[in-house]
Design a protein around this motif. Sequence first.
Motif, short mmCIF file in Angstrom:
data_model
loop_
_atom_site.label_atom_id
_atom_site.label_comp_id
_atom_site.label_asym_id
_atom_site.label_seq_id
_atom_site.Cartn_x
_atom_site.Cartn_y
_atom_site.Cartn_z
N THR A 18 70.49 72.73 25.50
CA THR A 18 72.00 73.10 25.60
C THR A 18 72.61 72.07 24.68
OG1 THR A 18 71.70 74.00 27.62
CG2 THR A 18 74.22 73.32 27.28
N LEU A 19 72.13 70.67 24.82
CA LEU A 19 72.54 69.62 24.19
C LEU A 19 72.34 69.72 22.69
CD1 LEU A 19 71.87 66.58 26.66
CD2 LEU A 19 74.34 67.57 26.02
N GLU A 54 79.22 73.89 24.80
CA GLU A 54 77.57 73.41 25.00
C GLU A 54 77.28 72.05 25.56
OE1 GLU A 54 75.51 75.80 25.29
OE2 GLU A 54 77.02 77.64 24.15
N ILE A 55 77.97 71.17 24.74
CA ILE A 55 77.91 69.78 25.31
C ILE A 55 78.06 69.50 26.59
CG2 ILE A 55 78.35 67.37 24.68
CD1 ILE A 55 78.31 68.17 21.62
N ALA A 56 79.59 69.93 27.00
CA ALA A 56 79.87 69.83 28.31
C ALA A 56 79.26 70.35 29.39
CB ALA A 56 81.47 70.50 28.50
N MET A 57 78.49 71.44 29.14
CA MET A 57 77.53 71.98 30.18
C MET A 57 76.41 71.42 30.05
SD MET A 57 78.20 76.23 29.76
CE MET A 57 77.32 76.30 28.03
N MET A 61 74.80 69.38 33.61
CA MET A 61 73.37 69.79 34.14
C MET A 61 72.67 68.42 34.00
SD MET A 61 72.65 73.46 32.46
CE MET A 61 73.10 72.95 31.05
N GLY A 62 72.76 67.58 33.06
CA GLY A 62 71.94 66.55 32.88
C GLY A 62 72.04 65.67 33.82
N MET A 79 76.04 79.16 37.26
CA MET A 79 77.33 79.09 36.58
C MET A 79 77.08 79.16 35.14
SD MET A 79 79.77 77.13 34.62
CE MET A 79 79.05 75.47 35.16
N VAL A 80 76.29 78.11 34.60
CA VAL A 80 76.10 78.19 33.02
C VAL A 80 75.48 79.17 32.63
CG1 VAL A 80 74.66 76.82 31.47
CG2 VAL A 80 76.22 75.51 33.22
#
Length: 142
Positions: A18-19, A54-57, A61-62, A79-80
Amino acid sequence: MSPKKLNTVLAAAVVLFTLYLGLSFVLPVEASFPGLPNWPSDDSGFPVVKSSREIAMGLAMGILLVTGHRRALGWVLLMVAVAPFGDMVNVLAHHGSTAAAFGIHGLTAALIAVTGVLILRETGKAREAHEPATPAPAAQPA
């Protein structure tokens, strides 16, 4: 490999991908939105919106993964999973590639959702094991 380790590896893979995906929309590499027939131009703001999402998600998660908040991580993963599902619907709604819609975005949504469910199952079993049995309430005299 224990279920907890497998779940951790899956969650870490989701976070890292994702990142990476978020960064790929803002770094000067050729970014594409798989399956979308007409990629919005760079001045449309679309890449920045995708990147921010994408970066926020990935960061959310991280942080949950690194701090050990596994139950919350499971819920956030579920949720993601809505984001790639929405991407799949977007590709289909704009007459993009059906194969890309289901094969890339649909499978990604499914993988993220399954990872979330596995972590929730793991944490649910751990919670049940640590909860002491509650004694039955005593009968009240009439």
